[in-house]
Design an enzyme around this catalytic site. Structure first.
Site, PDB file in Angstrom:
ATOM      1  N   HIS A  85      -8.253 -14.233  -6.362  1.00 53.67           N
ATOM      2  CA  HIS A  85      -7.887 -13.177  -7.220  1.00 53.67           C
ATOM      3  C   HIS A  85      -8.301 -11.921  -6.415  1.00 53.67           C
ATOM      4  CE1 HIS A  85      -7.463 -15.993 -10.451  1.00 53.67           C
ATOM      5  NE2 HIS A  85      -8.652 -16.673 -10.232  1.00 53.67           N
ATOM      6  N   SER A 113      -0.843   9.070  13.172  1.00 55.65           N
ATOM      7  CA  SER A 113       0.180   9.749  12.176  1.00 55.65           C
ATOM      8  C   SER A 113       0.263  11.191  12.777  1.00 55.65           C
ATOM      9  CB  SER A 113      -0.676   9.961  10.720  1.00 55.65           C
ATOM     10  OG  SER A 113      -0.208  11.129  10.237  1.00 55.65           O
ATOM     11  N   LYS A 139      -5.900   9.354  11.403  1.00 57.68           N
ATOM     12  CA  LYS A 139      -5.361   8.101  10.848  1.00 57.68           C
ATOM     13  C   LYS A 139      -5.019   7.034  12.336  1.00 57.68           C
ATOM     14  CE  LYS A 139      -3.242   6.466   7.701  1.00 57.68           C
ATOM     15  NZ  LYS A 139      -2.237   6.899   6.628  1.00 57.68           N
ATOM     16  N   GLU A 153       2.064  -4.512   9.872  1.00 58.26           N
ATOM     17  CA  GLU A 153       3.078  -3.848   8.747  1.00 58.26           C
ATOM     18  C   GLU A 153       4.534  -4.369   9.132  1.00 58.26           C
ATOM     19  OE1 GLU A 153       1.819   0.260   6.884  1.00 58.26           O
ATOM     20  OE2 GLU A 153       1.072  -0.167   9.317  1.00 58.26           O
TER      21      GLU A 153
END
Ligand code: ARG
Length: 460
Positions: free
Chosen positions: A160, A281, A287, A294
Site C-alpha cells: 500500500h 527545467s 530541477k 517517465e
C-alpha cells in the site's frame, strides 16, 4: 487494347483511380520496411516455382538477380518508391519487371498479395522477436549485476506504499528480473505460432499450380505451413499475441519506471540517476527530471493502444482477406520500434542507477518495519500470533507517541507490553536481523538473494 488504368490490376477498369483515393489506399509509406522480407519471400517462391517447372532455371536466375539488385537499390537509397504502385509488393514487382521483363511478370504465378503480405509480416516479426528477446536478456543481465552489487542493501519494502518490512534492494531488483523471465518465455511461445507459413494460400483458396509449399517453407525457415488457406491469409493472431507480450513487457517497464521516478524524488531520495539520463527545467533551476522512466511509462499507453487497435481491426472481419488488414502494420511497427527503444534505454540506464544506501537504511528505520519480527519473536516465546499482533500494536502506538522506533525502546519499556520479552529481542528488532531472518527460498535474506542471482545467471 486501351491504356491500363493500373499496371497490376487495371484490366477490368475503365476509369482511373481518384487521385486522393490512390494516396488514401496506399501503404507504401509504411510497408516499405517490409521490403527485405518481401524479397526474401519472393526469392524462395521463385526457387520453388523453378523446381516444380513453372519457371525455367534461366527465368529463376533472372528473377533472383533482379531481386538482389532491388535490395541493393533500396539499401543504398536509390530505389524510387511510387505511391501510384500502392504498396511494397507492387513497387518491388514493377521494378523487377523493368529489370528483367517477362521473367519478372511471371514471379506472381501461384501467389497473391494476400498470402505474400501475410508471409512478409511473419518474417519481419520473427526477426524482431529474436532481436527483442536478446534485448530482454541484456536488460536482465544488467539487473543481475545491480542486484548482486546491492544484495545486502537494506531498503523499506512496501505494501500500500506504506513501509512494511525491510527488504534487500537486490531482492527488489530481482523481482523485475522475474517479470522479464516470464516476458522472455512469452516471446518464445508466440514465436512458435508465428513461424507458420501462409504462402501458397494465394488469394484465399489456394492455387491451381502444382506448388510445393513444404519446400518454400523450408527455404524460409518456417517450422510448418498454415493448413487452411482462408485462415492463412486472414490470420493475424500471431501479431496480436506479440502485441500482448509487448504490452506485458511495457507494463513491467512502466512499474519499474514508476518506482525509479518516486525513488529519485527529494522525498524518497533512494537513488541517483546520472545527469546523462535526466533533463532540467527551463524555469526551475534546481530541477533534475527523470525523463527516461517517465517517457517509458507514457509510451506504455501507446503500446496498449496498439494492442487494442489490432484487436478492433480484426473483430468484425469476415473471412478471408479484407483491406482492413492493411491497418495492421502501423500499430505493429510502432510497437516494435517503441519496445526496442524502451528496452535499450533501460538496459543502458540500469547499470547507472546509484543506490543511496544510507538514505534507504534510514528510511527503513521509519515506519516500524520490524514490528512483524517482534510479533514472530513473541510467538516463538509461546504467545499465540493474534495475541502477539495485539501486543506489538500497542508497543507501536507507544513508540509513535514517544517518537521512538521499536529498537529505540528500552527493555523495561518493552516488558510493559509483555514480560516474556528479554534482552535478545534487540537482535530481532535490528534491520539486519530482520532481513537475515527471512532466510528461505524466494525470501529477502542477502544469502538467498545471492543464491537467486547465481541460479538466474545460469538461465540467461
Ligand atoms: N498492402 C496490402 C496490405 O497491406 C497488401 C495486400 C493487398 N491485397 C489486396 N487484395 N488488395 O494488406
Amino acid at each position: 487494347m486501351t491504356t491500363k488504368t493500373n499496371q497490376s490490376w487495371g484490366g477490368r477498369f475503365n476509369e482511373p483511380t481518384d487521385e486522393f483515393v490512390k494516396i488514401f489506399g496506399a501503404s507504401v509509406f509504411f510497408d516499405k520496411i517490409l521490403a527485405p522480407y518481401d524479397i526474401q519471400g519472393s526469392i524462395a517462391h521463385a526457387t520453388m516455382l523453378s523446381e516444380v517447372g513453372i519457371l525455367t532455371a534461366e527465368e529463376k536466375d533472372q528473377v533472383i538477380t533482379g531481386l538482389n539488385q532491388i535490395l541493393g537499390e533500396i539499401e543504398s537509397g536509390d530505389f524510387e518508391w511510387s505511391v501510384a504502385l500502392e504498396d511494397v509488393h507492387m513497387n518491388v514487382e514493377s521494378r523487377l519487371t523493368e529489370i528483367c521483363g517477362d521473367a519478372g511478370k511471371k514471379l506472381h504465378t501461384g501467389r497473391s498479395r494476400n498470402d505474400q503480405v501475410a508471409t512478409d509480416i511473419r518474417l519481419y516479426l520473427r526477426d524482431q522477436v529474436d532481436e527483442i528477446s536478446a534485448q530482454v536478456k541484456r536488460l536482465q543481465s544488467a539487473l543481475l549485476d545491480l542486484a548482486e552489487k546491492e544484495a545486502s542493501t537494506i531498503m523499506p519494502g512496501f505494501t500500500h506504499l506504506q513501509a512494511a518490512q525491510p527488504v534487500s534492494f537486490g531482492h527488489h531488483m530481482m523481482a523485475y528480473f522475474e517479470m522479464l523471465s516470464r516476458d522472455a518465455e512469452r516471446l518464445v511461445d508466440c514465436r512458435k505460432r508465428m513461424n507458420s507459413m501462409p504462402l501458397g494460400s494465394a488469394a484465399l483458396a489456394g492455387t491451381t499450380y502444382p506448388i510445393n509449399r513444404q519446400r518454400t517453407a523450408e527455404l524460409l525457415g518456417f517450422d510448418r505451413i498454415c493448413s487452411n488457406s482462408l485462415d492463412g491469409v486472414s490470420d493475424r493472431d500471431f501479431a496480436i499475441e506479440f502485441l500482448s507480450a509487448a504490452s506485458m513487457i511495457m507494463m513491467h517497464l512502466s512499474r519499474f519506471s514508476e518506482e525509479l521516478i518516486l525513488w529519485s524524488s527529494a522525498q524518497f531520495d533512494f537513488i541517483e540517476l546520472p545527469d546523462s539520463f535526466c533533463t532540467g527545467s527551463s524555469i526551475m533551476p534546481q530541477k533534475k527530471n527523470p525523463d527516461v522512466p517517465e517517457l517509458v511509462r507514457g509510451k506504455t499507453g501507446r503500446v496498449y493502444g496498439n494492442l487494442t487497435s489490432l484487436f478492433t481491426i480484426m473483430k468484425s472481419q469476415p473471412l478471408a482477406y479484407n483491406k482492413d488488414n492493411q491497418e495492421d502494420k502501423e500499430p505493429l511497427f510502432d510497437t516494435v520500434d517503441t519496445l526496442k527503444a524502451c528496452l535499450r534505454v533501460f538496459a543502458d540506464m540500469v547499470p547507472t542507477i546509484e543506490a543511496k544506501r544510507d538514505n534507504m537504511y534510514n528510511s527503513t528505520k521509519k515506519g516500524y518495519t520490524t514490528a512483524t519480527d517482534l510479533a514472530d519473536y513473541l510467538v516463538k516465546k509461546g504467545l499465540p500470533f493474534r495475541d502477539a499482533h495485539e501486543v506489538v500494536g500497542q508497543s507501536v502506538s507507544y513508540g509513535i507517541e514517544h517518537q521512538k522506533d521499536l529498537s529505540e525502546l528500552s527493555l523495561e519499556e518493552l516488558q510493559v507490553f509483555d514480560d516474556r520479552i528479554e534482552n535478545d529481542v534487540f537482535d530481532v528488532l535490528s534491520l539486519e536481523g530482520s532481513l537475515c531472518a527471512r532466510n528461505h527460498l524466494g525470501a529477502t535474506a542477502p544469502d538467498q538473494v545471492k543464491q537467486a542471482i547465481k541460479a538466474a545467471r545460469k538461465t540467461l
